[in-house]
Design an enzyme around this catalytic site. Structure first.
Site, PDB file in Angstrom:
ATOM      1  N   ASP A  54      24.459  88.242 182.734  1.00 46.53           N
ATOM      2  CA  ASP A  54      24.254  87.129 181.648  1.00 46.53           C
ATOM      3  C   ASP A  54      25.753  86.850 181.507  1.00 46.53           C
ATOM      4  OD1 ASP A  54      23.647  85.905 179.349  1.00 46.53           O
ATOM      5  OD2 ASP A  54      22.704  87.236 178.483  1.00 46.53           O
TER       6      ASP A  54
HETATM    7  C1  BGC Z   1      22.052  84.120 177.239  1.00 40.48           C
HETATM    8  C2  BGC Z   1      21.526  83.578 178.370  1.00 40.48           C
HETATM    9  C3  BGC Z   1      21.854  82.330 178.822  1.00 40.48           C
HETATM   10  C4  BGC Z   1      23.377  82.395 179.074  1.00 40.48           C
HETATM   11  C5  BGC Z   1      23.799  80.909 179.553  1.00 40.48           C
HETATM   12  C6  BGC Z   1      23.752  83.756 177.196  1.00 40.48           C
HETATM   13  O1  BGC Z   1      24.418  83.920 175.794  1.00 40.48           O
HETATM   14  O2  BGC Z   1      21.999  85.441 176.726  1.00 40.48           O
HETATM   15  O3  BGC Z   1      20.206  83.755 178.032  1.00 40.48           O
HETATM   16  O4  BGC Z   1      21.233  81.921 180.080  1.00 40.48           O
HETATM   17  O5  BGC Z   1      23.810  82.644 177.805  1.00 40.48           O
HETATM   18  O6  BGC Z   1      23.683  79.914 178.600  1.00 40.48           O
END
Ligand code: BGC
Length: 807
Positions: free
Chosen positions: A229
């Protein structure tokens, strides 16, 4: 290895460079080696490709795309074919926008209705969540691009999301929190999967060998790329060793050097790097080729139509006293409620889509041709405001002129967002007040509710109909109008239980509390598994939803492979029924929930039509995870197969006999009284420890790389105290204004090491270590180290970027 020919031409620096992103949403290219860069974009209910300034919180705008209903909505359709169609459209739009990896779907278990991201997830049940997610993945990947199911795993709250430790027993982990991912991986073969931010039993998900190696890669046979993530990498080298492929977003040269040092120092082997690189190259080359081939346009009108169908199939009719719905021709209808004019159709955060067009209920009702007389609109309340007397008077005056009032209520934008859990399950006071005053002058009130997760409904008796419109995407309003006017028959059923109140929910004592450890004390008893075992009454049960027609179930035939039955539409309009199959073992020796969903089918029937419905049972039907033998086992004996219209409306049952695996009782000699009864509110520390198989870990704040910015007041540096205070004040004042600042929430809960992971190479881990010294009280040395490491990082980065550019 598939790409040994390319790998052998790369030096260690080039290899390591390919295992982290170059910008917030792109990977690194090595054009000289024939390796292109690819783009990854959110998300679960529409493509969020950021053309300009990029962020991972949905703050900056993105390229317009179709906004489909959120996952918590489409899960209520229980329709895998629909999920696949939505996935296919998402994948098509991604490819058209040159996005190679679509960061979704999200399929974490909705452990508590308060999780700020419940709207992004499918269900409290792993079978429903897993099957819907698998359908999305199949659809997305039909376009040759990659889906990226997330967040793997046990990530069911937003508070301290980058630093919380999910403490749970192995059986609960396997049966509840991993089964959905197992289904997706085995049945839909995603090319990537995203690890979650949190730790699981003391180890970050992204470097968790048990999760990534033992389970994901060995047990389930996943051979794709694991993506962190955004900012979720803690120890990149350990991640690579244990199965994590790509670090995102753009940690810069420091992360590359960290990996190289780990190889040179023997912490990991070059073979580990090569194994990850092979996965990475397969992803990059295959998806890049698909994107290159894909058309740059898509049929936006067709996708809008699909979004409308998806929303319509996901709407759940919760109450329909005296058959007030569908609305009758010639009826005088007043529309009241701000959501009619300014719809709430998606959640906030990284999933937020810049919708191509957005329908409103007001326009849809005005354009309706079913003979309804529209007598006017009043907004009734302000989204984040107090109950305004003027607005109430206007609404009451309008309600008096109508036969029926359509009241559009719901959760506002600030109540459901990534990064922030909900404080309660309540509908805003001013909306409840509006309902009360309107119902007092006109009892024919139909409430249409926009929300991505359950709300408390003590007010439900004041309306004759309650329609859960969920967060229906850009075409949700048109779909709702079709259901209200009877053009379509409602067929959605709840994918999450609606408790009578937050106090009744099983995780309430251990959700979003103080400290880092999140104790999953309720074990298997999440959602209906809890309410039905412990006998707690609910407002609307899991799997529940009304229709304008009626269905009869008959002729059940069952064996351990599945059931067959006849479903007849006994009413007067065409409609769909979602038939659910639950498995129960009333004489179980190994404790288990009263019943569990193991299969479902959706059947469309004309009035009077009958059909044979078959629901197969698979390897997940009777198994349980045995912590003694460390594998799936089956308790032998008699099982009840229950076929129902909801978890609380079982229509037919059959007994089947199942051969067991004769495994030893994993809980023999343990006192697990409240896990046996399901009364998990009374679970003692000793019981939880017995379930865990080890003592409950201590929850202490440590001054290290993983201290969060919000914890800096626990340090010994005045600088840290001041910085923490400033952040806290900003946070508190934004909350006080009613507009929580997502960026500050994120920073407050962010561990120090994320500074090095999310600043495009500006901050190195060495600088973070300097900060840690500072916080430990070595003020001068700490600061000096930060400065020294800053200069060193800058110079090393520029040398490295030059070398990579020229390779
Ligand atoms: C989120 C993810 C997301 C990523 C990219 C993170 O803060 O938890 O679900 O895909 O950001 O935007």
């Amino acid at each position: 290895m598939k790409h040994a020919d390319i790998i052998q031409t790369l030096n260690l620096e080039q290899k390591c460079a390919l295992l982290s992103g170059e910008t917030v949403f792109t990977t690194r290219a090595l054009p000289g080696k024939g390796i292109p860069a690819i783009t990854l974009s959110d998300g679960p209910n529409g493509v969020r490709k950021q053309a300009g300034a990029a962020d991972h919180l949905g703050l900056n705008p993105s390229v317009p795309a179709t906004c489909f209903p959120t996952s918590s909505a489409t899960a209520c359709s229980w329709d895998e074919k629909l999920g696949e169609a939505v996935g296919e459209a998402l994948g098509e739009e991604a490819a058209a926008q040159e996005v190679a990896v679509l960061l979704g779907p999200g399929l974490n278990i909705q452990r508590s209705p308060l999780c700020g991201r419940d709207f992004e997830y499918f269900s409290e049940d792993p079978i429903l969540a897993g099957r819907m997610a698998a359908a999305y993945v199949r659809g997305i990947q039909k376009n040759g691009v990659s889906a990226c199911p997330k967040h793997f795993a046990v990530n069911s709250q937003e508070l301290r999301r980058m630093a919380s430790d999910s403490v749970l027993d192995e059986r609960t982990l396997r049966e509840l929190y991993l089964t959905g991912f197992e289904i997706v991986v085995k049945e839909a073969k995603p090319k990537t999967i995203m690890t979650s931010y949190n730790l699981i039993n003391g180890t970050y998900a992204n470097e968790n060998a048990h999760l990534l190696q033992d389970i994901l890669r060995k047990d389930w046979g996943f051979d794709g790329a694991v993506v962190t993530d955004w900012g979720g990498s803690n120890d990149h080298a350990l991640g690579v060793k244990n199965g994590s492929t790509l670090e995102m977003p753009c940690p810069g040269g420091d992360s590359i050097r960290e990996l190289m040092k780990a190889v040179q120092g023997g912490k990991i082997s070059e073979a580990d790097v090569d194994a990850r690189l092979d996965e990475m190259l397969e992803l990059v080359l295959s998806t890049h080729a698909a994107v290159e081939k894909a058309p740059r346009t898509f049929d936006a009108a067709a996708h809008h139509k699909l979004a409308r169908r998806a929303a319509a199939e996901s709407i759940v009719l919760l109450r329909n006293e005296g058959g007030i719905l569908p609305l009758k021709p010639n009826e005088k209808l007043a529309v009241i409620g701000d959501f009619a004019e300014t719809p709430r159709y998606q959640g906030a955060g990284s999933s937020a889509v810049n919708a191509l067009q957005v329908d409103t209920l007001l326009d849809s009702i005005k354009a309706d041709d079913s003979g309804i007389t529209f007598v006017g609109y009043a907004s009734g309340f302000e989204r984040q405001g107090a109950a305004g007397a003027e607005k109430l008077e206007e609404a009451v005056a309008l309600a008096k002129k109508a036969d029926t009032v359509l009241l559009c209520l719901g959760l506002d934008e600030l109540r459901e967002s990534e990064g922030l859990d909900r404080a309660d399950m309540k509908l805003a006071e001013n909306q409840q007040r509006l309902l009360a005053v309107v119902a007092a002058v006109n009892p024919n009130v139909v409430v249409l509710l926009s929300a991505g997760a359950p709300v408390e409904t003590p007010w439900a008796g004041q309306c004759r109909a309650l329609v859960y419109g969920a967060l229906g995407g850009q075409a949700g309003a048109g779909a709702a109008a079709d259901i209200l006017t009877g053009k379509l028959c409602p067929c959605g059923k709840l994918s999450q239980t609606w408790a009578q109140g937050h106090d009744d929910t099983p995780a309430k004592a251990n959700f979003g509390g103080e400290g880092r450890n999140v104790e999953y004390r309720e074990g298997l008893y999440v959602g209906y598994r809890y309410y039905q075992t412990a006998g707690v009454p609910v407002a609307f049960p899991f799997g529940y939803g009304l229709s304008y027609t009626t269905f009869e179930y008959s002729d059940l035939k069952a064996d351990e492979k599945g059931v067959t039955l006849t479903v007849t539409n006994t009413g007067s309009c065409a409609g769909a029924e979602i038939v659910q199959l639950y498995v129960a073992k009333q004489d179980a020796k190994i404790f288990r929930p009263a019943q569990e969903l193991k299969g479902f089918a959706k059947v469309f029937l004309a009035p009077g039509e009958s059909r044979t419905v078959s629901i197969a049972l698979d390897d997940k039907a009777f198994r349980y995870w045995n912590v003694k033998t460390d594998r799936w086992e089956v308790e032998g004996g008699s099982y009840q197969l229950r076929v129902g219209a909801s978890s609380a409306d079982i229509r037919l049952t059959a007994e089947v006999s199942v051969k067991g695996t004769d495994a030893p009782d994993p809980y023999e000699g343990l006192d697990l009284l409240h896990y046996v009864s399901g009364q998990i509110a009374y679970v003692t520390d000793a019981e939880f420890e017995a379930l865990l198989g080890h003592p409950i870990p201590a929850d202490v704040v440590r001054i290290d790389r993983n201290m969060t910015l919000g914890e800096m007041d626990h340090g010994r540096s005045p600088l840290g105290w001041v910085a923490q205070k400033v952040l806290r004040c900003r946070l508190d004042s934004s909350f006080a204004k009613g507009t929580p600042d997502l960026n500050t929430v994120f920073q407050y809960n962010m561990p120090l090491r994320a500074l090095a992971k999310m600043t495009n190479g500006m901050v190195s881990m060495g600088m973070v270590d300097g900060l840690v010294w500072e916080l430990k009280g070595f003020w001068l040395v700490g600061i000096l180290r930060v400065v020294y490491e800053f200069v060193k990082n800058l110079s090393l980065n520029s040398q490295m970027e030059n070398r990579l550019k020229n390779s």
